[in-house]
Design a protein around this motif. Structure first.
Motif, short mmCIF file in Angstrom:
data_model
loop_
_atom_site.label_atom_id
_atom_site.label_comp_id
_atom_site.label_asym_id
_atom_site.label_seq_id
_atom_site.Cartn_x
_atom_site.Cartn_y
_atom_site.Cartn_z
N GLY A 193 0.53 -0.97 0.00
CA GLY A 193 -0.22 0.35 0.10
C GLY A 193 0.94 1.32 0.01
O GLY A 193 0.41 2.66 0.25
N LYS A 218 -9.68 4.93 -11.96
CA LYS A 218 -9.40 6.34 -11.21
C LYS A 218 -10.25 6.37 -9.69
O LYS A 218 -11.34 6.21 -10.18
N GLY A 230 -9.86 3.79 -5.18
CA GLY A 230 -9.45 3.70 -3.91
C GLY A 230 -10.76 3.96 -3.11
O GLY A 230 -10.20 3.38 -1.65
N GLU A 231 -11.55 5.06 -3.40
CA GLU A 231 -12.29 4.45 -2.36
C GLU A 231 -13.86 3.70 -2.26
O GLU A 231 -14.01 3.47 -0.69
N ASN A 278 -3.34 7.50 -11.32
CA ASN A 278 -2.96 7.07 -10.47
C ASN A 278 -2.47 7.03 -9.74
O ASN A 278 -1.46 6.69 -9.07
N ASP A 327 -1.04 8.81 -7.20
CA ASP A 327 -0.83 8.80 -6.05
C ASP A 327 -1.53 7.80 -5.71
O ASP A 327 -1.83 7.87 -4.17
N GLN A 328 -1.50 6.43 -6.24
CA GLN A 328 -2.08 5.54 -5.18
C GLN A 328 -1.64 4.76 -5.68
O GLN A 328 -1.72 4.38 -7.08
#
Length: 341
Positions: A16, A272, A275-276, A311, A313-314
């Protein structure tokens, strides 16, 4: 300055955390060598050397799972990646009783173990190696002479013989699924003994809307997948739900390392913002695999770059949404690979 090896990059993202860039890999079938485990291993190593992927996803022949229980194929006649089916194992409800537990190194399973051993000995660096395994329910479908649900093929349930079997003898269907699962659990343990890092576990399209009801999926698919996945929960497992309406949301609580779906396919959520709903699960995908083999290197490169930017930042793994075509061009794979540079 930190040195980013392929293993460190993949392991960092699977924890992660952001690495220097997303790990990237792609895979295809090599039908010309896939019936020889040594030749297949050498081809996998050659493919790795040519494109320098961050992990090796071994693409064995698509039907090796079915052969130990009696399916027979003509390996000289292929339709794309599937050889011609000559004989199916299940022709009546009574045939379900023949789907017994096999040793994990039985016939074609043993061949794959030989292939895995060859790949591990032939690696020139510590690149993670993942073997492909299909869900037990997909094996049962193929033993009935049908194709697994996947990608964009229509799969009307009223044309599936498996639902007839369920009506005639549901307990025997479950017995067959359990025997396949027990075989696979032993097979996977023997694969892990070769030193490979884990599995690319293909749930195929079994979560597709309109085939199984949710209740049927929870009865016939999920428990058998979980038995196998739990047996290697300390290993890397990339889980693939294939094609249209793949319902990736169903798998966020599975004991897996990353979730691979086709954002490009109808009915699926985009990468996109995933992650939510992923609840900490790592996303994998980014480029429509249907573009490969059409001389679309520029478009593939642009889509890969877009996925990386959206993505950034993910933590995620960049990959085609499924296996790429056997007609894929070198220029397409290079454009895809170079997008992370």
């Amino acid at each position: 300055m930190q040195e980013w090896t392929k293993r460190k990059r993949l392991e960092t993202v699977l924890k992660g955390e952001l690495a220097d860039r997303p790990p990237v890999s792609a895979w295809r079938h090599f039908t010309e060598v896939e019936n020889d485990p040594i030749a297949l291993a050498d081809k996998m190593l050659e493919f790795q050397a040519q494109y320098d992927w961050d992990f090796i996803k071994v693409n064995s022949r698509a039907v090796y799972y079915h052969e130990p229980w009696g399916n027979r194929y003509d390996n000289t006649q292929y339709t794309d990646v599937k050889p011609l089916l000559l004989e199916k194992a299940i022709n009546s409800v009574e045939d379900l009783a023949k789907i017994d537990v096999k040793p994990g190194d039985y016939e074609s399973f043993g061949e794959q173990i030989v292939c895995a051993e060859r790949i591990m000995k032939g690696r020139t660096e510590d690149v993670p190696v993942l073997y492909t395994l299909f869900t037990p329910i997909g094996i049962l479908l193929n033993l009935c002479g049908e194709r697994s649900i996947g990608r964009y093929r229509e799969s009307p349930r009223d044309e599936s013989y498996m639902f007839t079997l369920l009506e005639e003898n549901r307990p025997l269907v479950h017995q067959a699924l359990q025997n396949i699962t027990d075989t696979f659990t032993d097979y996977v343990a023997k694969l892990m003994d070769t030193g490979i890092d884990g599995l690319f576990y293909a749930g195929l399209g079994m979560a597709r809307e309109g085939f199984f009801t949710m209740e049927e999926w929870e009865e016939l698919v999920k428990p058998y997948d979980l038995q196998i996945l739990e047996s290697i929960k300390d290993k890397i497992t990339l889980f693939h739900t294939c094609g249209i309406y793949g319902n990736p949301e169903r798998f966020v609580d599975f004991p897996i390392s990353a979730l691979h779906w086709a954002p490009s396919a109808t009915g699926n959520p985009p990468l996109k913002g995933s992650g939510e709903w992923l609840k900490g699960m790592i996303a994998m995908g980014g480029v429509d695999e249907r573009l490969f083999g059409q001389d679309k290197a520029e478009e593939i490169g642009k889509l890969a770059a877009k996925a990386i930017e959206e993505n950034r930042d993910q933590p995620f793994i960049l990959a085609p949404d499924c296996s790429v075509s056997i007609r894929t061009l070198d220029s397409e794979l290079k454009a895809f690979r170079d997008s992370v540079r």
